[in-house]
Design an enzyme around this catalytic site. Structure first.
Site, PDB file in Angstrom:
ATOM      1  N   CYS A 109      19.342 -51.647  10.974  1.00 42.11           N
ATOM      2  CA  CYS A 109      17.980 -51.787  10.635  1.00 42.11           C
ATOM      3  C   CYS A 109      17.077 -51.647  11.439  1.00 42.11           C
ATOM      4  CB  CYS A 109      17.754 -53.348  10.073  1.00 42.11           C
ATOM      5  SG  CYS A 109      16.083 -53.827   9.406  1.00 42.11           S
ATOM      6  N   HIS A 152      18.332 -52.578   0.081  1.00 43.95           N
ATOM      7  CA  HIS A 152      17.939 -53.027   1.625  1.00 43.95           C
ATOM      8  C   HIS A 152      16.471 -53.072   1.641  1.00 43.95           C
ATOM      9  CE1 HIS A 152      18.599 -52.716   6.139  1.00 43.95           C
ATOM     10  NE2 HIS A 152      17.385 -52.432   5.975  1.00 43.95           N
ATOM     11  N   GLU A 153      15.802 -52.143   0.975  1.00 51.48           N
ATOM     12  CA  GLU A 153      14.310 -52.092   1.187  1.00 51.48           C
ATOM     13  C   GLU A 153      13.814 -53.071   0.300  1.00 51.48           C
ATOM     14  OE1 GLU A 153      15.455 -49.282   3.533  1.00 51.48           O
ATOM     15  OE2 GLU A 153      13.710 -50.507   3.648  1.00 51.48           O
ATOM     16  N   HIS A 156      13.691 -56.426   2.057  1.00 53.85           N
ATOM     17  CA  HIS A 156      12.467 -56.467   2.989  1.00 53.85           C
ATOM     18  C   HIS A 156      11.294 -57.218   2.649  1.00 53.85           C
ATOM     19  CE1 HIS A 156      13.904 -55.268   7.136  1.00 53.85           C
ATOM     20  NE2 HIS A 156      14.369 -54.075   6.480  1.00 53.85           N
TER      21      HIS A 156
HETATM   22  C1  LIG Z   1      22.726 -45.639   5.986  1.00 57.54           C
HETATM   23  C2  LIG Z   1      22.057 -45.027   7.060  1.00 57.54           C
HETATM   24  N1  LIG Z   1      21.100 -45.825   7.951  1.00 57.54           N
HETATM   25  C3  LIG Z   1      20.246 -45.135   8.445  1.00 57.54           C
HETATM   26  N2  LIG Z   1      19.444 -45.646   9.397  1.00 57.54           N
HETATM   27  N3  LIG Z   1      19.203 -46.952   9.119  1.00 57.54           N
HETATM   28  C4  LIG Z   1      18.189 -47.094   8.093  1.00 57.54           C
HETATM   29  O1  LIG Z   1      17.618 -46.145   7.412  1.00 57.54           O
HETATM   30  C5  LIG Z   1      17.799 -48.366   7.436  1.00 57.54           C
HETATM   31  C6  LIG Z   1      17.773 -48.805   6.043  1.00 57.54           C
HETATM   32  C7  LIG Z   1      19.343 -48.584   5.504  1.00 57.54           C
HETATM   33  C8  LIG Z   1      20.273 -49.253   6.246  1.00 57.54           C
HETATM   34  C9  LIG Z   1      21.593 -49.416   5.354  1.00 57.54           C
HETATM   35  C10 LIG Z   1      21.108 -49.031   4.057  1.00 57.54           C
HETATM   36  C11 LIG Z   1      19.467 -48.620   4.398  1.00 57.54           C
HETATM   37  C12 LIG Z   1      16.280 -48.654   7.978  1.00 57.54           C
HETATM   38  N4  LIG Z   1      15.926 -49.745   7.597  1.00 57.54           N
HETATM   39  O2  LIG Z   1      15.679 -50.785   8.501  1.00 57.54           O
HETATM   40  C13 LIG Z   1      14.505 -50.049   6.401  1.00 57.54           C
HETATM   41  O3  LIG Z   1      14.434 -51.123   6.371  1.00 57.54           O
HETATM   42  C14 LIG Z   1      20.299 -43.758   8.856  1.00 57.54           C
HETATM   43  F1  LIG Z   1      19.568 -43.255   9.597  1.00 57.54           F
HETATM   44  C15 LIG Z   1      21.183 -42.673   7.967  1.00 57.54           C
HETATM   45  N5  LIG Z   1      21.398 -41.615   7.878  1.00 57.54           N
HETATM   46  C16 LIG Z   1      22.403 -41.059   7.036  1.00 57.54           C
HETATM   47  C17 LIG Z   1      21.468 -39.508   6.649  1.00 57.54           C
HETATM   48  N6  LIG Z   1      21.283 -38.657   7.840  1.00 57.54           N
HETATM   49  C18 LIG Z   1      20.541 -37.568   7.107  1.00 57.54           C
HETATM   50  C19 LIG Z   1      19.997 -36.655   8.510  1.00 57.54           C
HETATM   51  O4  LIG Z   1      19.253 -37.395   9.247  1.00 57.54           O
HETATM   52  C20 LIG Z   1      19.928 -38.667   9.853  1.00 57.54           C
HETATM   53  C21 LIG Z   1      20.417 -39.481   8.658  1.00 57.54           C
HETATM   54  C22 LIG Z   1      21.210 -40.670   9.234  1.00 57.54           C
HETATM   55  N7  LIG Z   1      22.099 -43.815   7.071  1.00 57.54           N
HETATM   56 NI    NI Z   2      15.534 -52.611   7.393  1.00 54.17          NI
END
Ligand SMILES: Cc1nc(NNC(=O)[C@H](CC2CCCC2)CN(O)CO)c(F)c(N2CCN3CCOC[C@@H]3C2)n1
Ligand code: NI
Length: 182
Positions: A109, A152-153, A156
């Site tokens: 997160c 997940h969102e 929040h």
């Molecule tokens: C799974 C993942 N979680 C990343 N981060 N965490 C987040 O998004 C948190 C939200 C996610 C955590 C689990 C489910 C939702 C943010 N949260 O706290 C919001 O509430 C990533 F960054 C990521 N990816 C994969 C795809 N990739 C494409 C190219 O660019 C990089 C990107 C990296 N996959």
């Molecule tokens: Ni989060």
């Protein structure tokens, strides 16, 4: 533009509060905020921009994470062969599968500056209703990765953090009746 300086970290009570519904139609300020949240996700997925502004990569973002206790979320990522990119006001799960699903890599997160290992069991399939940036009411039927991100969102918006779902006795216990998503 939104940077990590704008992201609220755990310990801030806003992350454990229930966010307020957005009166429809949304104000221009609320629309701009939602557009900025989407822009953060796109920027964070661009290696150059992410490096330049030291952005942690994200595929989802909820308004409480930028200090706004309103029911607004943004999601942006490629799922299998389709691009998922939505800004949603008042998203709500209207139905869901009994079957669960979880990311085998666990979750992280942007508001949590530490690793919290363990499986996060979520519904495998959900139907979500909400209002998009153009003001249209939409209904999304989601499964797999997209379903996990949206849950997940929406968590929040209800003050729930991903680690609230991890089994404290056995964080890597395979959740019952659940699909493992790699
Ligand atoms: C799974 C993942 N979680 C990343 N981060 N965490 C987040 O998004 C948190 C939200 C996610 C955590 C689990 C489910 C939702 C943010 N949260 O706290 C919001 O509430 C990533 F960054 C990521 N990816 C994969 C795809 N990739 C494409 C190219 O660019 C990089 C990107 C990296 N996959
Ligand atoms: Ni989060």
């Amino acid at each position: 533009m939104i940077t990590m300086d704008d992201i609220v970290r755990e310990g801030n009570p806003i992350l454990t509060q229930v966010a307020t519904k957005v009166e429809l139609p949304p104000t221009s300020e609320e629309i701009d905020t939602l557009k900025e949240m989407l822009m953060y996700l796109k920027n964070s997925q661009d290696p150059e921009i992410a490096e330049q502004y030291e952005l942690r990569p994200g595929v989802g973002l909820a308004a409480p994470q930028i200090g706004i206790s309103k029911r607004m979320i943004a999601v942006h990522f490629d799922d299998l062969d389709e691009k998922i990119s939505h800004g949603l006001f008042n998203p709500r799960i209207v139905s869901h599968s009994v079957e669960k699903a979880y990311l085998t890599s666990g979750e992280g997160c942007l508001s949590v500056d530490r690793e919290v290992p363990g499986y996060v069991p979520r519904y495998a399939r959900i139907t979500v209703k909400g209002t998009n940036i153009e003001g249209e009411e939409l209904k999304l039927r989601l499964k797999g990765y997209a379903s996990i991100v949206i849950q997940h969102e929406i968590d929040h918006l209800n003050g729930i953090m991903f680690y609230d779902h991890i089994n404290p006795d056995n964080p890597f216990e395979k959740p019952e009746n659940a699909i493992a998503l790699d």
